[in-house]
Design a protein around this motif. Structure first.
Motif, PDB file in Angstrom:
ATOM      1  N   THR A   1      83.986   6.000  92.163  1.00  0.00           N
ATOM      2  CA  THR A   1      84.818   6.327  91.012  1.00  0.00           C
ATOM      3  C   THR A   1      84.380   7.699  90.506  1.00  0.00           C
ATOM      4  O   THR A   1      83.191   8.015  90.486  1.00  0.00           O
ATOM      5  N   ARG A   2      85.349   8.517  90.128  1.00  0.00           N
ATOM      6  CA  ARG A   2      85.036   9.875  89.700  1.00  0.00           C
ATOM      7  C   ARG A   2      85.419  10.073  88.243  1.00  0.00           C
ATOM      8  O   ARG A   2      86.333   9.411  87.743  1.00  0.00           O
ATOM      9  N   LEU A   3      84.716  10.972  87.633  1.00  0.00           N
ATOM     10  CA  LEU A   3      85.084  11.375  86.280  1.00  0.00           C
ATOM     11  C   LEU A   3      85.810  12.705  86.414  1.00  0.00           C
ATOM     12  O   LEU A   3      85.288  13.634  87.043  1.00  0.00           O
TER      13      LEU A   3
ATOM     14  N   ALA B   1      80.718   8.092  88.947  1.00  0.00           N
ATOM     15  CA  ALA B   1      80.617   8.016  87.486  1.00  0.00           C
ATOM     16  C   ALA B   1      81.029   6.634  86.983  1.00  0.00           C
ATOM     17  O   ALA B   1      81.769   5.923  87.645  1.00  0.00           O
TER      18      ALA B   1
ATOM     19  N   LEU C   1      81.427   8.578  81.013  1.00  0.00           N
ATOM     20  CA  LEU C   1      82.610   9.038  80.272  1.00  0.00           C
ATOM     21  C   LEU C   1      82.208   9.356  78.829  1.00  0.00           C
ATOM     22  O   LEU C   1      82.540  10.416  78.287  1.00  0.00           O
TER      23      LEU C   1
ATOM     24  N   LEU D   1      88.367   8.419  84.002  1.00  0.00           N
ATOM     25  CA  LEU D   1      87.680   7.850  85.163  1.00  0.00           C
ATOM     26  C   LEU D   1      88.751   7.563  86.200  1.00  0.00           C
ATOM     27  O   LEU D   1      89.741   6.897  85.905  1.00  0.00           O
TER      28      LEU D   1
ATOM     29  N   ARG E   1      89.605   5.828  89.671  1.00  0.00           N
ATOM     30  CA  ARG E   1      89.155   4.937  90.748  1.00  0.00           C
ATOM     31  C   ARG E   1      89.760   5.408  92.069  1.00  0.00           C
ATOM     32  O   ARG E   1      90.874   5.918  92.087  1.00  0.00           O
TER      33      ARG E   1
END
Ligand code: ATP
Length: 327
Positions: free
Chosen positions: A232-234, A266, A271, A290, A292
């Motif tokens: 998962t990326r921010l 992340a 966050l 965030l 996914r």
């Protein structure tokens, strides 16, 4: 019983065993084995030239494998009763001066027990006006609906759709999705190819990723995303260009273009930490979210692994995601 459970409990509608297809020196499909069951939607995805259409040709009997074998309902694909199977090819160009209704009626006439033409027109979302219009005067999306209708008219148990929604607008695409869903719920086995990852993710019980003729990943979209989609990326989009000093942020990240930043692996705490950081540093942002991973990430990761650089370097997907904060 769920559609998926029903699909698991029956014998395959189509089976390929170690199928290979070579055109001269080009190996278009290499050692592909798969089966698709009644009530299952199998989505084939992969870059241009990966071999999707060739594989559909092999499964439907319009191409002969160089090696390996294909069985449809236990028989050679060319021996199968044509009422049981239908194919919508990628390039399908019916008589252009006939109306949608005339075309669907024409294809209905090829089968002993077709679906009622009006029912087919209705299911593909063509109203009376569209159905009475010459094919040549319909929009690309409406034309594709006529073609889907022609492919459905024999009420097939096994349906192949090669890029069924290319050229159809988003609302029309949803109509085709509903249609495919309802066909599969009714027990039809569906094999489709698509370049729309959201389509594969939405429709397919299982997805097969084909690259350079090889089926390199097969599984339910959710499993593939979990295993191969990455973290998962921010994502952060700032209001002003290059506003973030990456050395000062609480996470390691990268900048994409002048406004977008991505921070990998992340979670929700990150966050909060990022929002605190942006507020403390007085950095105006349009969006922090965030993101996914999706099937698109599975596809891009694979494409990048396999050296399909032009696909992999298409850049980050949009910032739309979950846990979104906008101001
Ligand atoms: N009749 C043919 N003769 C020679 N080579 C062919 C033939 N048909 C396909 N190929 C080659 O086989 C490979 C696979 O092509 P195919 O059309 O199956 O890919 P695809 O995944 O369907 O591509 P796209 O997404 O662009 O439709 C390509 O390298 C293509 O050039």
């Amino acid at each position: 019983m769920s559609r998926h459970a029903a699909a698991e409990s029956t014998r395959p509608a189509v089976t390929a065993t170690a199928v290979r297809k070579q055109y001269g020196d080009t190996v278009a499909v290499r050692d592909v084995s798969l089966d698709v069951r009644k009530g299952e939607v199998f989505g084939l995805i992969g870059p241009n030239g990966a071999g999707k259409s060739t594989l559909i040709g092999l499964l439907t009997g319009t191409r002969v494998p160089t090696e390996g074998s294909v069985r449809v309902f236990g028989e050679s694909p060319t021996a199968v009763d044509r009422s049981r199977m239908s194919v919508l090819p990628q390039e399908f160009s019916p008589h252009r001066r006939l109306t949608g209704r005339e075309l669907v009626s024409y294809y209905a006439g090829l089968y002993p027990d077709p679906r009622p033409v009006d029912e087919v027109l209705d299911r593909v979302g063509l109203d009376a006006g569209d159905a009475a219009t010459a094919y040549t005067d319909l929009s690309g999306g409406q034309q594709r609906r006529v073609c889907v209708g022609a492919a459905l008219v024999n009420d097939p148990e096994l349906l192949f759709l090669d890029e069924p929604t290319t050229g159809i607008d988003p609302a029309g695409r949803r109509d085709v999705w509903d249609l495919v869903d309802s066909l599969a719920d009714g027990g039809t086995a569906v094999v489709l190819t698509t370049h729309y990852m959201a389509e594969a993710e939405h429709l397919a019980d299982r997805v097969g990723l084909l690259t350079d003729g090889e089926l390199v990943r097969v599984g339910p979209p959710r499993d593939l995303v979990e295993r191969f989609g990455g973290e998962t990326r921010l994502a952060v989009r700032t209001e002003r260009p290059r506003a973030l000093d990456l050395d000062a942020t609480p996470l390691d990240g990268r900048r994409y273009g002048d406004y977008e930043y991505r921070f990998f692996d992340a979670g929700p705490d990150d966050l909060t930490a990022m929002l605190d950081h942006l507020d403390a540093a007085d950095i105006a942002y349009e969006e922090v979210s965030l993101v996914r991973p999706t099937l698109e990430d599975v596809y891009l990761n694979l494409a990048s692994e396999r050296g399909h650089g032009c696909i992999a370097s298409a850049g980050p997907a949009g910032l739309a995601g979950n846990a979104e904060v906008t101001r």
